[in-house]
Design a protein around this motif. Structure first.
Motif, mmCIF file in Angstrom:
data_model
loop_
_atom_site.group_PDB
_atom_site.id
_atom_site.type_symbol
_atom_site.label_atom_id
_atom_site.label_comp_id
_atom_site.label_asym_id
_atom_site.label_seq_id
_atom_site.Cartn_x
_atom_site.Cartn_y
_atom_site.Cartn_z
ATOM 1 N N ASN A 59 0.835 -1.206 0.000
ATOM 2 C CA ASN A 59 0.000 0.000 0.000
ATOM 3 C C ASN A 59 0.868 1.255 0.000
ATOM 4 O O ASN A 59 1.521 1.573 0.993
ATOM 5 N N HIS A 60 0.876 1.980 -1.125
ATOM 6 C CA HIS A 60 1.712 3.176 -1.225
ATOM 7 C C HIS A 60 1.214 4.319 -0.344
ATOM 8 O O HIS A 60 1.906 5.326 -0.174
ATOM 9 N N LEU A 61 0.022 4.164 0.238
ATOM 10 C CA LEU A 61 -0.528 5.194 1.124
ATOM 11 C C LEU A 61 -0.403 4.804 2.589
ATOM 12 O O LEU A 61 -0.943 5.503 3.448
ATOM 13 N N ILE A 62 0.322 3.734 2.882
ATOM 14 C CA ILE A 62 0.346 3.207 4.242
ATOM 15 C C ILE A 62 0.848 4.229 5.256
ATOM 16 O O ILE A 62 0.393 4.263 6.408
ATOM 17 N N GLU A 63 1.756 5.099 4.845
ATOM 18 C CA GLU A 63 2.339 6.037 5.801
ATOM 19 C C GLU A 63 1.385 7.167 6.182
ATOM 20 O O GLU A 63 1.658 7.916 7.115
#
Length: 565
Positions: free
Chosen positions: A390-394
């Motif tokens: 997930n590239h939005l995990i942060e």
């Protein structure tokens, strides 16, 4: 009895070819010396992976990337095969998406020989690779997994590959395949093939998910799992699909990693399958062509809380010195990578927390993994490749990152792992989207080197700087009645008093989408080393050989000496 003179001749051959050479140093690594150096660029490896990533967020885009070690031209050096992904409907490449075959030139690095070796453009989205001499002709072949079919490339013995998929009958049409393992499940001397199938996949009508209006990869549970495929080798270069007959058709689930090894020491190879949000499988070979899933009884199907974890990679090795294979499975962040001790009976004992693996793996999504004795002290250590989906995990997690590091864990010989990543080399301090991982001795100096795939990037090729400082023993096994690669063999090194032992297996599969060096490498640093060593080999067909007079710090060719009983 296997000829020790033959083994000695092989030792000289390997020593003369070594990039660094055969050494016999008694000490460990020098203080402050980092364990691994990434030599990919300096060695001439310019190949890059392409995943077809797009706003469609097809799950296959982020689960691909396999790598395999093989000596395709039989010159004594390990070559490397990189598996590319492919284009998706809205994820296009500006140049042809090609797999990569790199010949090991020794001191002169690696050379891209993809075209001259005849590696074809395959009409499939590539996932992983399984390397073996499937037809027992003495040359390593390639089985490439992917979607919507797989491919078998036969080595013609002249450093070229031929696509024999259709003739062999192993295309696995319509499936999204992940890892594969060559092994001889019926012990007839011909390799069979186990293929993990992940899920049903439509590239034109995939499930779609969003976070704050932005497309993200859907959870794996949005994809319907599939059963594995088992092909039986007929001995003439063709295979029969025996999935139904073996009792595997009903075992639907999202399967990724696979390793084959004799778990209960009954002489028949068994299968451990790591599955994603589906219970893991422990397929015990009944010896009559069928398998029984006993993962529940072994307590490896679910977490201790009864949850099917997101299993990706898997490996087997004897961690506690009892002569039976233990197992590691890489999982999703906060689930911990799992470690199981096998005492020879069920249930297994999960020692994830006690070993420290839970602490060291908590924030990571794990993929490729392998037991290896990186410092040749005689104890198996562990390396894992990590990276999130997930590239939005942060945006939602402060303890988990998108790009993640490799981890090197050293065994303390007391049942616990120490994290050595900080001193393992720059590649371990450079987070990335790691996926497949394979282990092999690329410079024939007696210590394990590592190749790691990274999504949409150049692979990492890690040369070991420290293992050669301790004594070691290398074996190249050749089956005669057994399959030529000796996949399924068990090697027991006998100590001076015949009581001290080290056990290694020639495994089928292991890690994630990848294929490691089939040579047996045993670190001797933790044992009393005499001028010569002895060992016992149990071949895949059941015959046993005892070999003596083996000189440390060399590779020895050992050939099965008699017909299987």
């Amino acid at each position: 009895m296997t000829s020790s003179a033959h083994a000695a001749g092989a030792a000289l051959r390997f020593c003369s070819l070594a990039l660094i050479g055969c050494r016999s140093l008694a000490g460990a690594e020098a203080p402050g010396q980092e364990v691994f150096t990434d030599i990919a660029s300096s060695a001439g490896i310019e190949w890059r992976h392409f995943s077809g990533e797009s706003e469609d967020r097809l799950l296959i885009e982020t689960t691909c990337g396999g790598v395999g070690f093989l000596d395709f031209d039989n010159d004594g050096y390990l070559d490397i095969f990189f598996v590319n992904g492919g284009e998706t409907p809205n994820g296009r490449s500006g140049r042809p998406v090609r797999h990569g075959l790199y010949r090991n030139l020794g001191r002169n690095g690696f050379e891209n020989v993809t075209d001259q070796a005849g590696i074809p453009d395959l009409d499939l989205f590539g996932m992983g690779v399984a390397v073996a001499d499937f037809d027992n002709d003495g040359f390593a072949d390639l089985y490439i997994t992917g979607h919507p079919r797989n491919a078998l490339l036969k080595n013609d013995g002249k450093a070229r590959f031929l696509d024999v998929t259709d003739q062999a009958g192993v295309g696995n049409l319509g499936e999204w395949s992940a890892s594969a393992a060559w092994f001889d499940f019926n012990r007839d001397g011909f390799l069979d093939l186990f293929v993990t199938n992940y899920a049903t996949l439509s590239t034109h009508d995939p499930p779609r998910c969003e976070y704050s209006g932005e497309a993200v990869y859907c959870a794996q549970t949005a994809y319907q799992g599939r059963p594995p495929t088992l092909y039986r080798g007929n001995g003439d270069g063709t295979f029969a699909d025996v999935t139904e007959r073996a009792g595997l058709r009903q075992l639907k689930g999202r399967a990724l990693g696979v390793v084959t090894v004799d778990i209960d020491e009954d002489g028949w190879p068994d299968v451990f399958v790591a599955r994603d949000a589906s219970p893991n499988l422990l397929l015990m070979n009944r010896g009559n062509g069928t398998f029984e899933d006993r993962a529940l009884e072994a307590e490896v199907a679910y977490s201790p809380d009864g949850i099917a974890r997101a299993g990706m990679g898997v490996d087997a090795g004897d961690l506690n010195g009892d002569g039976t294979p233990d197992f590691v499975v890489t999982n999703f962040d906060t689930e911990f990578h799992a470690l199981y001790y096998n005492s020879g009976s069920f249930p297994f004992e999960e020692v994830t927390r006690r070993s420290g693996l839970g602490l060291h793996s908590r924030p990571y999504v794990g993929w490729g993994t392998s037991f290896l004795d990186y410092d040749n002290d005689g104890d198996l250590d562990l390396i894992t490749a990590n990276g999130h989906l997930n590239h939005l995990i942060e945006r939602t997690r402060h303890d988990v990152t998108f790009e993640q590091p490799l981890i090197l864990l050293e065994s303390d010989a007391k049942g616990a792992f120490l994290n050595r990543s900080d001193t393992a080399g720059p590649a371990f301090r450079a987070p990335s989207l790691h996926r497949g991982l394979a282990v092999g001795d690329i410079d024939n100096d007696g210590d394990p080197d590592v190749a790691v795939m990274r999504l949409n990037s150049q692979p990492v090729v890690l040369r070991n700087n420290v293992g050669e400082a301790r004594p070691w023993l290398g074996l190249v096994l050749e089956g005669t009645s057994s399959n030529r690669d000796a996949i399924g063999a068990k090697v027991r090194l006998l100590g001076p008093d015949q009581l001290q032992t080290a056990v290694r297996w020639v495994k089928g599969g292991s890690s994630f989408l990848s294929s490691s060096d089939k040579r047996v490498l045993i670190g001797l640093g933790g044992k009393a080393v005499s001028d010569t060593l002895s060992l016992e080999i149990e071949w895949p067909g059941g015959a046993k050989d005892q070999v003596s007079g083996l000189v440390p710090n060399r590779y020895h060719d050992v050939r099965e000496s008699r017909m299987t009983e």
